[in-house]
Write a protein that holds these residues in place. Structure first.
Motif, PDB file in Angstrom:
ATOM      1  N   GLY A  53       0.783  -1.341   0.057  1.00  0.00           N
ATOM      2  CA  GLY A  53       0.214   0.038  -0.100  1.00  0.00           C
ATOM      3  C   GLY A  53       0.706   1.342  -0.061  1.00  0.00           C
ATOM      4  N   PRO A  54       1.707   1.602   1.190  1.00  0.00           N
ATOM      5  CA  PRO A  54       2.585   2.657   1.016  1.00  0.00           C
ATOM      6  C   PRO A  54       3.433   2.805  -0.465  1.00  0.00           C
ATOM      7  N   LEU A  55       3.850   1.642  -0.936  1.00  0.00           N
ATOM      8  CA  LEU A  55       4.709   1.550  -1.794  1.00  0.00           C
ATOM      9  C   LEU A  55       3.838   1.991  -3.150  1.00  0.00           C
ATOM     10  N   LEU A  56       2.375   1.830  -3.352  1.00  0.00           N
ATOM     11  CA  LEU A  56       1.530   2.102  -4.586  1.00  0.00           C
ATOM     12  C   LEU A  56       1.672   3.717  -4.027  1.00  0.00           C
ATOM     13  N   GLY A  57       1.539   4.101  -2.858  1.00  0.00           N
ATOM     14  CA  GLY A  57       1.043   5.504  -2.607  1.00  0.00           C
ATOM     15  C   GLY A  57       2.490   6.414  -3.130  1.00  0.00           C
ATOM     16  N   VAL A  58       3.554   6.035  -3.031  1.00  0.00           N
ATOM     17  CA  VAL A  58       4.751   6.440  -3.669  1.00  0.00           C
ATOM     18  C   VAL A  58       4.529   6.806  -5.111  1.00  0.00           C
ATOM     19  N   ALA A  59       4.195   5.471  -5.800  1.00  0.00           N
ATOM     20  CA  ALA A  59       4.168   5.349  -7.304  1.00  0.00           C
ATOM     21  C   ALA A  59       3.309   6.403  -7.634  1.00  0.00           C
ATOM     22  N   VAL A  60       1.933   6.201  -7.256  1.00  0.00           N
ATOM     23  CA  VAL A  60       0.810   7.163  -7.525  1.00  0.00           C
ATOM     24  C   VAL A  60       1.390   8.692  -7.552  1.00  0.00           C
ATOM     25  N   ALA A  61       1.866   9.074  -6.306  1.00  0.00           N
ATOM     26  CA  ALA A  61       2.359  10.390  -6.181  1.00  0.00           C
ATOM     27  C   ALA A  61       3.266  10.891  -6.964  1.00  0.00           C
TER      28      ALA A  61
END
Length: 313
Positions: free
Chosen positions: A177-185
Motif C-alpha cells: 500500500g505505501p509503495l503504491l502511494g509513492v508510485a501514484v504520487a
C-alpha cells in the motif's frame, strides 16, 4: 528555494559520501517525515487499539464463550487489520509524504541526489509500516500455534505453513500500500489521487472477497486483488476459498516490487530507465506466473465444516 527555508536546511544532515550514503541519509529524512505524518500516526494507533481489543475480546480459543448471535467469528480475518490500517493508511500517508518531498523549497530537495535516489529512499521508508505489521503478525501467529483459536470459523482448514503465508500476506499488504502511494504520487499529480486509489483498492478487495470460487475464473478474480479473505463466512454458510497460499505470497511480493520499480522509474533516463523497464518486464512475467500457479494449484473452494454452536437460538 525560498529564503524562509534556509534555516531549516542548515539543520538537515548532509549526505555521506557515495550513492549509498546519500540514500541512507534521505531514507532517515523520509522515515522521520512519515513518523510525523498525521494520517500514519492515526493509522498506527487504530491498528494497535483494534489489535489489542480483538486479542482481549474476540479470540476464539477453547475457552471462548460463544454467545447468541455471535455467528461468524473468524480469527483468520486478522490480516484485514494490517492491510486496512497500515496498507491503506500507509498509502495515503506516503502519497502525501512523496508529494511534500517534491515541492519547491522542501528540505529533501536540498540533498545532492538524483530522482532515482529520492524515490528509492521513499520506498525504503515504506518498510516502517511493514515492520510494524510484521511484529504484530509474528505475535499473532505465535499465539495461533500456542493457543489455537479452535472455535474460529474455518480453523483447521489450513496447515501451519499456509497459516504463516496468510499472516504474511497481511504484512505484504502493509508494504505494498505505501509503495503504491509513492508510485501514484510520482506519476499522478492530482491532489486526491491517493484517496481515489485507496477507494479503488477497497472496492476491488470487497468484490474479490464476496465471490465464491466455484470455477477457475472466479478463483482468478478472487486472487487478483492485492488483499482478500481466505474464507467467506456468514451465519449460515462457511466457504473456504481455494488456491495456493504459498504462490499467492509470491504474487504479492511481485506486486510490491512492481510498485517500487514504478516509483523509481519516474524521472529516470538513459541506461537506468532501460534497466528499470527490463526489471519491470521480468518481475511482471514472474508475477503473472505466480498468480497462475496460485489459481491452478492448491485446494479448490469448498464448504467448510459447520458447527451448530454458531447458530445458537
Amino acid at each position: 528555494m525560498s529564503a524562509a527555508s534556509a534555516p531549516v536546511l542548515d539543520a538537515v544532515p548532509q549526505p555521506a559520501a557515495g550513492a549509498q550514503g546519500v540514500v541512507r541519509t534521505l531514507t532517515r529524512i523520509e522515515v522521520g517525515r512519515l513518523l510525523r505524518q498525521p494520517v500514519f500516526i492515526i493509522a498506527v494507533l487504530l491498528f494497535v487499539l483494534t489489535a489489542v481489543m480483538g486479542s482481549v475480546n474476540e479470540y476464539a480459543n477453547a475457552d471462548y464463550v460463544i454467545t447468541e448471535g455471535g455467528g461468524t467469528e473468524s480469527n483468520l480475518d486478522w490480516p484485514v487489520l494490517p492491510a486496512f490500517m497500515l496498507g491503506l493508511g500507509g498509502l495515503i500517508a506516503m502519497n502525501r509524504v512523496t508529494k511534500g518531498a517534491s515541492r519547491a523549497g522542501d528540505v529533501v530537495l536540498a540533498a545532492p541526489a538524483s530522482a532515482f535516489q529520492r524515490s528509492l529512499a521513499l520506498c525504503l521508508a515504506c518498510l516502517v509500516p511493514a515492520g510494524i505489521a510484521l511484529l504484530a503478525g509474528v505475535f499473532e501467529f505465535t499465539r495461533w500455534m500456542v493457543d489455537p483459536p479452535v472455535q474460529s470459523m474455518s480453523w483447521g482448514e489450513f496447515t501451519s505453513g499456509e497459516l504463516a503465508a496468510i499472516v504474511l500476506q497481511g504484512v505484504l499488504a502493509a508494504l505494498g500500500g505505501p509503495l503504491l502511494g509513492v508510485a501514484v504520487a510520482r506519476w499522478w499529480r492530482w491532489p486526491t489521487a491517493g484517496a481515489i486509489t485507496a477507494v479503488g483498492l477497497i472496492l476491488w478487495s470487497v468484490l474479490s472477497g464476496v465471490v465464491r470460487d466455484t470455477s477457475v475464473w472466479e478463483r482468478l478474480l478472487h486472487h487478483t486483488a492485492p488483499f482478500t479473505l481466505v474464507a467467506y463466512n456468514t451465519e449460515g454458510v462457511s466457504w473456504t476459498q481455494g488456491g495456493n497460499h504459498y504462490w499467492r505470497f509470491a504474487y504479492l511480493v511481485g506486486l510490491c516490487l512492481l510498485a517500487a520499480i514504478a516509483a523509481c522509474a519516474h524521472g529516470s533516463t538513459g541506461e537506468l530507465r532501460r534497466t528499470l523497464v527490463r526489471a519491470a518486464l521480468i518481475v511482471g512475467g514472474l508475477t503473472i506466473l505466480a498468480l497462475a500457479l496460485t489459481v491452478l494449484t492448491g485446494q479448490v473452494g469448498h464448504y467448510g465444516p459447520w458447527d451448530p454452536r454458531w447458530t445458537l437460538s
